[in-house]
Design a protein around this motif. Structure first.
Motif, mmCIF file in Angstrom:
data_model
loop_
_atom_site.group_PDB
_atom_site.id
_atom_site.type_symbol
_atom_site.label_atom_id
_atom_site.label_comp_id
_atom_site.label_asym_id
_atom_site.label_seq_id
_atom_site.Cartn_x
_atom_site.Cartn_y
_atom_site.Cartn_z
ATOM 1 N N MET A 63 34.823 42.711 1.142
ATOM 2 C CA MET A 63 36.270 42.654 0.922
ATOM 3 C C MET A 63 36.616 42.803 -0.556
ATOM 4 S SD MET A 63 37.631 42.456 3.867
ATOM 5 C CE MET A 63 39.303 42.093 3.352
ATOM 6 N N ASN A 102 38.930 38.010 -6.423
ATOM 7 C CA ASN A 102 37.647 38.723 -6.426
ATOM 8 C C ASN A 102 36.586 37.990 -7.233
ATOM 9 O OD1 ASN A 102 38.679 40.674 -4.796
ATOM 10 N ND2 ASN A 102 38.451 42.362 -6.228
ATOM 11 N N LEU A 138 36.677 46.377 -1.344
ATOM 12 C CA LEU A 138 37.874 46.977 -0.752
ATOM 13 C C LEU A 138 39.090 46.674 -1.623
ATOM 14 C CD1 LEU A 138 39.282 48.435 1.603
ATOM 15 C CD2 LEU A 138 39.491 46.212 2.740
#
Length: 394
Positions: A25, A286, A28
């Protein structure tokens, strides 16, 4: 004999799969970051100003969360840990982000993408030197780790240098120039420093390539040195917060030298939206996921997810910008996924072997160990000695 740790073992497996999913993720989200940042860069935002606003926002988000969530488990801080946090902020926040944007402004996305696969290679080398990663080339697991890394990096390089026919999307003659981020509309990122380097005979493009290589080295050092820090200071959210704090401080100091005035600090509406996405998603979320995953999977596996960025960037560009997806992206993406699977399998086998043998029968030896690893661990992690059995604390 394994009964006392059965529940923690099942919990560890669950955390491992959560880490893999979270890292996918992350890449992404970085794919979306590349698309959104393209707009801000083309508008001419100063790279340092963009990084400062991004990281300040991330710090403001992470600081209260880390303070309240980890106030019962956060260990005390000493001078060596503060030095470690400063190093993490210098490499992973300040150097990594600023060098990437400067390098991108002086080159283009093709060259920026071509250099990024070096991150897992440099990380792997750093972890082997630091004795963070155990590799035995006489065992199939060790060969699988090296081979999977090569496959993963090769897939990323293939995506950059081999385009092939368009598989998704329509051919557009203007797509080539539309997808390139050039420096023509951007502010000089670091006036006197760049001018001084140009006096040595380096043009903008060479300086951009040097900055991109520095970006990969900074990110690799950040991941590699973060792992031993997390062992000494297991509050991962606080580690991330301190890293952003020092990164922001360094950017404030640097801004005194390389910004032209108040006009550089005024953002347009598109730049504000890019900063919000970069600060909340590409930075706070992140980096938080990567730090947590680093504690579970180790820096080498975290870095191996980096080559997924070009693949996800292509997908996000196709969705939001109408860019084409080429055969090279599909083949290269398949190589990356295959390499990740091989390294994950090897790491899983090694952990199983570690859990199933006694400490005295541990057979997987690191390529490099001893005084070099002891010195680095003492310097950056604040440890005065190295335990004879590093696995026993787990």
């Amino acid at each position: 004999m394994a009964t006392p740790s059965s529940s923690s073992g099942s919990m560890g497996v669950k955390d491992t799969w959560k880490s893999h999913l979270g890292l996918a993720m992350v890449q992404l989200f970085y794919g979306g970051y590349h698309v959104i940042t393209k707009v801000a860069l083309n508008d001419g935002v100063n790279q340092l100003v963009f990084c400062f606003y991004r990281d300040l926002l991330a710090f403001c988000i992470l600081a209260p969360i880390a303070f309240f969530k980890e106030r019962q488990t956060r260990p005390p801080i000493d001078k060596k840990l503060l030095m470690s946090f400063f190093f993490l902020g210098l490499t992973g926040i300040f150097g990594n982000q600023l060098l990437f944007l400067i390098g991108l402004s002086y080159t283009n996305p093709t060259y920026a993408s071509a250099v990024q696969p070096a991150i897992p290679v440099f990380t792997f080398l750093f972890t082997v030197i630091m004795d963070t990663e155990s590799v035995n080339l006489l065992r199939c697991e060790g060969l699988a780790k090296v081979g999977g890394t090569v496959i993963c990096v090769s897939g990323a390089i293939l995506m950059v240098f081999y385009r092939g026919p368009a598989v998704i999307g329509y051919r557009d003659g203007g797509h080539e120039t539309q997808s390139e981020i050039r420096a023509r509309g951007q502010t000089e990122p670091s006036g006197w420093l760049i001018s001084g380097l140009q006096d040595l005979g380096l043009d903008h493009f060479k300086l951009g390539v040097i900055c991109l290589i520095g970006n990969t080295l900074c990110m690799a050092a950040f991941l590699a040195f973060q792992a031993p820090v997390l062992k000494k200071y297991p509050a991962n959210l606080s580690v991330t917060t301190y890293s952003f704090f020092f990164g922001v401080v360094l950017m404030v100091i640097m801004s005194l030298f390389i910004t032209d005035g108040p006009s550089d600090w005024i953002l347009t509406q598109s730049e504000i939206l890019a900063v919000i996405y970069a600060g909340t998603i590409a930075s706070a979320l992140n980096y938080g996921i990567m730090t947590w995953s680093n504690k579970i999977l180790g820096p080498a596996l975290v870095a191996l997810y980096m080559p997924l960025q070009p693949l996800f960037s292509s997908v996000m560009s196709q969705i939001f910008l109408g860019s084409q997806i080429y055969m090279g992206s599909i083949i290269g993406g398949s190589f990356i996924i295959a390499g990740l699977f091989v390294v994950t399998w090897a790491s899983y086998r090694e952990r199983q072997a570690t859990a199933g043998v006694t400490p005295g029968s541990w057979v997987s030896e690191p390529l490099l160990h001893g005084k070099i690893a002891d010195h680095i661990d003492h310097l950056f992690s604040g440890s005065s000695s190295v335990s004879p059995n590093p696995k026993s604390s787990d």
